[in-house]
Scaffold this motif. Structure first.
Motif, PDB file in Angstrom:
ATOM      1  N   ASP A 147       0.853  -1.193   0.000  1.00  0.00           N
ATOM      2  CA  ASP A 147       0.000   0.000   0.000  1.00  0.00           C
ATOM      3  C   ASP A 147       0.887   1.242   0.000  1.00  0.00           C
ATOM      4  OD1 ASP A 147      -1.913   1.930   0.280  1.00  0.00           O
ATOM      5  OD2 ASP A 147      -2.662   1.239   2.224  1.00  0.00           O
ATOM      6  N   GLN A 148       0.836   2.007  -1.080  1.00  0.00           N
ATOM      7  CA  GLN A 148       1.625   3.231  -1.191  1.00  0.00           C
ATOM      8  C   GLN A 148       0.862   4.480  -0.753  1.00  0.00           C
ATOM      9  OE1 GLN A 148       2.912   3.226  -5.317  1.00  0.00           O
ATOM     10  NE2 GLN A 148       4.744   2.044  -4.826  1.00  0.00           N
ATOM     11  N   SER A 149      -0.376   4.302  -0.288  1.00  0.00           N
ATOM     12  CA  SER A 149      -1.168   5.443   0.189  1.00  0.00           C
ATOM     13  C   SER A 149      -1.089   5.606   1.700  1.00  0.00           C
ATOM     14  CB  SER A 149      -2.624   5.275  -0.245  1.00  0.00           C
ATOM     15  OG  SER A 149      -3.199   4.103   0.319  1.00  0.00           O
ATOM     16  N   LEU A 150      -0.124   4.947   2.338  1.00  0.00           N
ATOM     17  CA  LEU A 150       0.047   5.066   3.777  1.00  0.00           C
ATOM     18  C   LEU A 150       0.616   6.441   4.137  1.00  0.00           C
ATOM     19  CD1 LEU A 150       1.612   1.558   4.501  1.00  0.00           C
ATOM     20  CD2 LEU A 150      -0.706   2.285   5.087  1.00  0.00           C
ATOM     21  N   PRO A 151       0.418   6.891   5.369  1.00  0.00           N
ATOM     22  CA  PRO A 151       1.093   8.126   5.818  1.00  0.00           C
ATOM     23  C   PRO A 151       2.605   7.975   5.765  1.00  0.00           C
ATOM     24  CG  PRO A 151      -0.712   7.544   7.289  1.00  0.00           C
ATOM     25  CD  PRO A 151      -0.540   6.376   6.358  1.00  0.00           C
ATOM     26  N   ARG A 152       3.294   9.107   5.826  1.00  0.00           N
ATOM     27  CA  ARG A 152       4.737   9.107   5.633  1.00  0.00           C
ATOM     28  C   ARG A 152       5.472   8.264   6.667  1.00  0.00           C
ATOM     29  NH1 ARG A 152       6.841  12.880   2.114  1.00  0.00           N
ATOM     30  NH2 ARG A 152       5.352  14.364   1.222  1.00  0.00           N
ATOM     31  N   ASP A 153       5.100   8.381   7.939  1.00  0.00           N
ATOM     32  CA  ASP A 153       5.820   7.637   8.967  1.00  0.00           C
ATOM     33  C   ASP A 153       5.606   6.137   8.832  1.00  0.00           C
ATOM     34  OD1 ASP A 153       3.158   7.936   9.543  1.00  0.00           O
ATOM     35  OD2 ASP A 153       3.450   7.985  11.723  1.00  0.00           O
ATOM     36  N   GLN A 154       4.387   5.711   8.465  1.00  0.00           N
ATOM     37  CA  GLN A 154       4.121   4.292   8.298  1.00  0.00           C
ATOM     38  C   GLN A 154       4.754   3.753   7.012  1.00  0.00           C
ATOM     39  OE1 GLN A 154      -0.132   3.906   8.539  1.00  0.00           O
ATOM     40  NE2 GLN A 154      -0.252   5.146  10.403  1.00  0.00           N
ATOM     41  N   MET A 155       4.765   4.581   5.994  1.00  0.00           N
ATOM     42  CA  MET A 155       5.388   4.150   4.734  1.00  0.00           C
ATOM     43  C   MET A 155       6.887   3.994   4.911  1.00  0.00           C
ATOM     44  SD  MET A 155       4.235   3.388   1.716  1.00  0.00           S
ATOM     45  CE  MET A 155       5.319   2.242   0.872  1.00  0.00           C
ATOM     46  N   ALA A 156       7.509   4.808   5.741  1.00  0.00           N
ATOM     47  CA  ALA A 156       8.939   4.687   5.995  1.00  0.00           C
ATOM     48  C   ALA A 156       9.267   3.349   6.663  1.00  0.00           C
ATOM     49  CB  ALA A 156       9.417   5.852   6.850  1.00  0.00           C
ATOM     50  N   GLN A 157       8.405   2.876   7.559  1.00  0.00           N
ATOM     51  CA  GLN A 157       8.631   1.578   8.193  1.00  0.00           C
ATOM     52  C   GLN A 157       8.522   0.440   7.180  1.00  0.00           C
ATOM     53  OE1 GLN A 157       5.943   1.207  11.505  1.00  0.00           O
ATOM     54  NE2 GLN A 157       6.785   2.975  12.589  1.00  0.00           N
ATOM     55  N   ILE A 158       7.551   0.535   6.293  1.00  0.00           N
ATOM     56  CA  ILE A 158       7.411  -0.502   5.262  1.00  0.00           C
ATOM     57  C   ILE A 158       8.622  -0.506   4.342  1.00  0.00           C
ATOM     58  CG2 ILE A 158       6.033  -1.226   3.282  1.00  0.00           C
ATOM     59  CD1 ILE A 158       4.703  -1.870   5.892  1.00  0.00           C
ATOM     60  N   ASN A 159       9.097   0.674   3.968  1.00  0.00           N
ATOM     61  CA  ASN A 159      10.264   0.746   3.078  1.00  0.00           C
ATOM     62  C   ASN A 159      11.491   0.093   3.700  1.00  0.00           C
ATOM     63  OD1 ASN A 159       8.701   2.149   1.219  1.00  0.00           O
ATOM     64  ND2 ASN A 159       9.406   4.163   1.922  1.00  0.00           N
ATOM     65  N   GLN A 160      11.693   0.300   4.989  1.00  0.00           N
ATOM     66  CA  GLN A 160      12.857  -0.285   5.655  1.00  0.00           C
ATOM     67  C   GLN A 160      12.727  -1.787   5.861  1.00  0.00           C
ATOM     68  OE1 GLN A 160      13.860   1.841   9.257  1.00  0.00           O
ATOM     69  NE2 GLN A 160      13.392   3.827   8.342  1.00  0.00           N
ATOM     70  N   SER A 161      11.519  -2.293   5.914  1.00  0.00           N
ATOM     71  CA  SER A 161      11.318  -3.715   6.204  1.00  0.00           C
ATOM     72  C   SER A 161      11.271  -4.586   4.956  1.00  0.00           C
ATOM     73  CB  SER A 161      10.017  -3.901   6.988  1.00  0.00           C
ATOM     74  OG  SER A 161       8.893  -3.524   6.200  1.00  0.00           O
ATOM     75  N   LEU A 162      11.188  -4.000   3.776  1.00  0.00           N
ATOM     76  CA  LEU A 162      11.043  -4.809   2.560  1.00  0.00           C
ATOM     77  C   LEU A 162      12.245  -5.708   2.318  1.00  0.00           C
ATOM     78  CD1 LEU A 162       9.431  -2.254   0.066  1.00  0.00           C
ATOM     79  CD2 LEU A 162       8.329  -4.136   1.279  1.00  0.00           C
TER      80      LEU A 162
END
Length: 429
Positions: free
Chosen positions: A158-173
């Motif tokens: 999901d790329q429509s997440l808020p910035r702080d939550q999207m940053a966590q997803i980016n680091q965990s991929l």
């Protein structure tokens, strides 16, 4: 005077030696013009002409070789060359061979996950511990295995997440490959306002191509701004000569008027993304476990496909939905409230309904370490399920939904299995 008998003291006469035959007279070398007539021809090899055992005649002369008579060549048969053979590709192989045997079967296969009251997987169960009911009718088991299955996983980010939550997803991929084996395969999708296939097909789970594909799904996220519907910035904040500079925010348009402002709705096309991943998975072999793994907050609004259409497609093609919830849906208390839907509003958590309908599992995590751990746990859970099989008593294909109920004859255990299925014409043998 002594007399010596005759013959005494004389040498015996030797017998005359046998006459030695004369050697053959030397012959002149054969001219090159006659080589072609002999048994050896330039470029033609040895012939099949018969010669004497000694290679000479009775007088010791080399006989003159005769050229072999030309053999008659049989006339060529008039054979027509057929079309070139077609190279078989995957599922088209039976058809390419010229025939295909199709048999519709009513065999049903159910992956089942069993956990205790602490959420831990329960091993060691046998087929005697399970009971399966289809449309409230008991079905005797005909197949049972605990062997792991290779996975075909379609990851949906999901790329429509808020910035702080999207940053966590980016680091965990980067931790996704750690929970997969070389026998698995992955495909990656993303969505915000529409679904996008980032991988264009499946690739090996441990391939060097996977990190590059996952890097393309990283996004900055969206900025969560508070809507302003009062004060000097409400209605029309910028005016030129008494008129709004932007007609879209003029009072009476989409944003309302000076007294009431319509807040723009968020777009989260979760249904479209799951349907796109399911279409890609429907072509994978039946010997593989088909899984959709969603990383999102579960919000849904603006999809062209409805929830019922997507769930029917998932249950028809034996696809399970797993997911990791982040954001408000992962917070204690708010996660439970997000499962309730108010009419005419956005769905705050649609993933729960998908996992319950398809027999998957949902984790609610916050923090990079927790999200990374959920990738490995859910991948292991999807691979090491109990697999049950039975023959349905219903007609072969009637396009009607068939309700399933899987039970375990042990107290205090939680069973996760799909709630039902639709028969499919693809189930052939």
């Amino acid at each position: 005077m002594t007399l010596i008998p005759a013959g005494v003291g004389q040498q015996p006469q030797q017998p005359a030696p046998a006459p030695v035959p004369d050697a053959p007279a030397p012959q002149a070398p054969v001219p090159l013009s006659d080589v072609a007539a002999g048994p050896i021809r330039p470029g033609g090899g040895a012939g099949t002409e018969s010669t004497s055992s000694s290679g000479t005649d009775s007088e010791g002369n080399i006989p003159q070789q005769q050229a072999p008579a030309p053999q008659a060549v049989p006339p060529a048969q008039n054979e027509q060359q057929g079309p070139p053979p077609k190279i078989s590709e995957g599922a088209e192989a039976p058809a390419d061979l010229g025939y295909q045997i199709v048999t519709y079967t009513n065999f049903v296969q159910i992956p089942v996950t069993v956990k205790d009251n602490k959420g831990k997987l329960v091993p060691g169960l046998t087929w005697r511990d399970f009971k399966v009911y289809e449309n409230n009718t008991f079905q005797p088991l005909r197949f049972f295995t605990v062997s792991p299955f290779p996975l075909s996983v379609a990851y949906v980010v999901d790329q429509s997440l808020p910035r702080d939550q999207m940053a966590q997803i980016n680091q965990s991929l980067g931790a996704i490959q750690g929970g997969l084996t070389p026998y698995d395969e992955v495909s990656v999708f993303s969505y915000s306002n529409g679904a996008h296939n980032q991988s264009n097909g499946f690739t090996g789970a441990q391939s060097a191509r996977v990190p590059f594909i996952l890097s393309m799904t990283k996004s900055s996220g969206t900025e969560q701004l508070n809507a302003v519907n009062s004060g000097p910035l409400a209605g029309c904040p910028i005016r030129v000569n008494g008129n709004c500079a932007d007609p879209n925010i003029q009072p009476g348009r989409s944003t309302g008027n000076d007294t009431f402002m319509t807040i723009p709705k968020e777009i989260h096309t979760l249904n479209d993304a799951i349907l796109a991943a399911a279409k890609e998975l429907s072509n994978r072999p039946k010997e593989r476990r088909r899984v959709i793994y969603v990383m999102s907050d579960g919000k849904e609004y603006g999809s062209k496909a409805s929830y019922r259409e997507v769930v029917k497609y998932l249950q028809t093609n034996n696809i399970q939905v797993y997911g990791t919830l982040v954001g408000d849906a992962a917070r204690l208390g708010l996660g439970r409230l997000s499962r309730f839907h108010l009419p005419f509003t956005m769905y705050d958590n649609m993933l729960v309904k998908y996992t319950l309908a398809t027999g998957g599992t949902l984790d609610s995590e916050n923090g990079v370490n927790n999200i990374e751990r959920s990738y490995a746990e859910l991948a292991t859970e999807a691979r090491t399920q109990y697999t049950l099989g039975y023959y349905s008593h219903e007609p072969l294909i009637d396009s009607k939904f068939r309700k399933l109920d899987v039970r375990v004859n042990r107290p205090g255990l939680e069973v996760s299995a799909k709630s039902g299925y639709y028969p499919s014409g693809k189930d052939v043998k």
